[in-house]
Design an enzyme around this catalytic site. Structure first.
Site, PDB file in Angstrom:
ATOM      1  N   SER A 164    -112.152 -69.483 -13.983  1.00 45.49           N
ATOM      2  CA  SER A 164    -111.750 -70.152 -12.749  1.00 45.49           C
ATOM      3  C   SER A 164    -110.707 -71.221 -13.018  1.00 45.49           C
ATOM      4  O   SER A 164    -110.699 -71.847 -14.082  1.00 45.49           O
ATOM      5  CB  SER A 164    -112.976 -70.796 -12.102  1.00 45.49           C
ATOM      6  N   TYR A 191    -119.960 -76.407 -12.040  1.00 47.94           N
ATOM      7  CA  TYR A 191    -119.418 -75.041 -11.946  1.00 47.94           C
ATOM      8  C   TYR A 191    -118.282 -74.860 -12.947  1.00 47.94           C
ATOM      9  O   TYR A 191    -118.245 -73.880 -13.700  1.00 47.94           O
ATOM     10  CB  TYR A 191    -118.923 -74.784 -10.527  1.00 47.94           C
TER      11      TYR A 191
END
Length: 339
Positions: free
Chosen positions: A128, A153
């Site tokens: 990501s 995350y």
């Protein structure tokens, strides 16, 4: 024809990837737990479309269930694995941290172990843009050091990259990580900006705009993302003969390991992005200006030079076209009449 495992096949990117692979003649096995992080009906609708293909097989299971993952790989003969399943979302990680450890850490370890023992030819996994964290030098480059995540995350995604390298080094498993930049398009996730924007505008509700609208995002249309994933999947990672431990390149290795950014490489101001929705819908947005949220960043901007050099990938879908396609899909899927 390849036999490909797509984890997260009922998810946004996983669904589109499975469709593309099936369209070109591959056999696809989809794996997903259909959790309720967002509306399960949308996941089921994607899955229903995939199940119409005779070369698609679905297995329901959880990444954190080691026995289920081992059984998934047993005798399956996967040529490649596209690991897209994960617990997504920056903001959700602030209140549900253990979900990220279970799925993104334990789950990823289970996938690595299964790929290692099955001698899979190539593992491509979703990282990501959030790994860039506190970095402010733009555009973000895979040559940058990314040691300052600003959300759990992001930390789990950075951990995935480290774990992948260990397996590439120890076992010669070819692994490629793709750092996705703000993916949007038809069949997207309801927790992401395009869904939130279109629903608020259509319903006449206030739209929360963080950092008072002073934000930029490298919005990337789903078809462009899938083109990059497929090109990467077809080109297994190999050792970099020029890699030097005295001056280590973070994006490659003496092991079969690669990291790439995959984005549109044209960041858009958040308020400009909202304006496109207003034009496509013919309605004005009611904006509620708010401060920056914890775990968020001011801007994302992908340097995709490495991926372009390796695969020839270039995004081709502009914001006007991409948002237009998303709006058309949304209105049709949810049965909303245009004013």
């Amino acid at each position: 024809m390849k036999r490909v495992l797509v984890t997260g096949a009922a998810g946004f990117i996983g669904y589109h990837l499975a469709e593309r692979l099936l369209a070109r003649g591959d056999e696809v096995v989809g794996f997903d737990n259909l959790n309720d992080y967002y509306e399960v009906s949308l996941k089921e609708a994607r899955l229903e479309r995939l199940l119409k293909h005779e070369r698609f097989e679905f297995v329901r299971g959880d990444l954190a269930d080691r026995e289920a993952v081992t059984e998934l790989f047993a005798g399956a003969g996967f040529d490649a694995v596209a690991h897209l399943a994960a617990q997504a979302g920056v903001r959700y990680s602030l209140t549900n941290p253990h979900a990220y450890a279970d799925s993104n850490l334990t789950g990823f370890l289970n996938i690595l172990e299964a790929c290692r023992h099955a001698e899979v030819g190539h593992l491509v996994y979703a990282s990501s843009s959030s790994v860039y964290g506190a970095n402010t030098s733009l555009p973000f480059s895979v040559a940058d050091v990314v040691d300052h995540p600003v959300s759990l995350y992001a930390a789990t995604k950075k951990s995935n990259e480290l774990m992948a390298h260990a397996y590439a080094h120890l076992y010669g498993l070819p692994v490629t990580g793709l750092r996705f930049f703000t993916v949007y398009g038809p069949w997207g996730r309801p927790d992401m900006a395009p869904f939130l924007f279109i629903r608020a505008i259509l319903e006449g509700r206030e739209l929360n705009v963080f950092n008072h609208g002073d934000m930029m995002r490298d919005f990337t249309y789903i078809d462009d993302i899938i083109e990059g994933v497929v090109r990467t999947l077809d080109q297994p990672a190999t050792p970099d003969p020029h890699w030097d431990g005295a001056d280590p390149d973070p994006a490659s290795s003496a092991a079969p390991y690669r990291l790439y950014n995959i984005g549109n490489s044209e960041p858009v101001k958040l308020l400009d992005f909202i304006s496109v929705f207003e034009r496509k819908l013919g309605k004005s947005a009611r904006l509620r200006m708010l401060p920056m949220q914890p775990g968020d960043v001011y801007a994302t901007y992908a340097d995709i030079g490495a991926l372009e050099q390796a695969t020839g990938f270039r995004p081709v879908t502009g914001i006007e076209e991409g948002v237009g396609r998303f709006v058309d899909w949304y209105l049709e899927h949810y049965g909303v009449e245009r004013d």
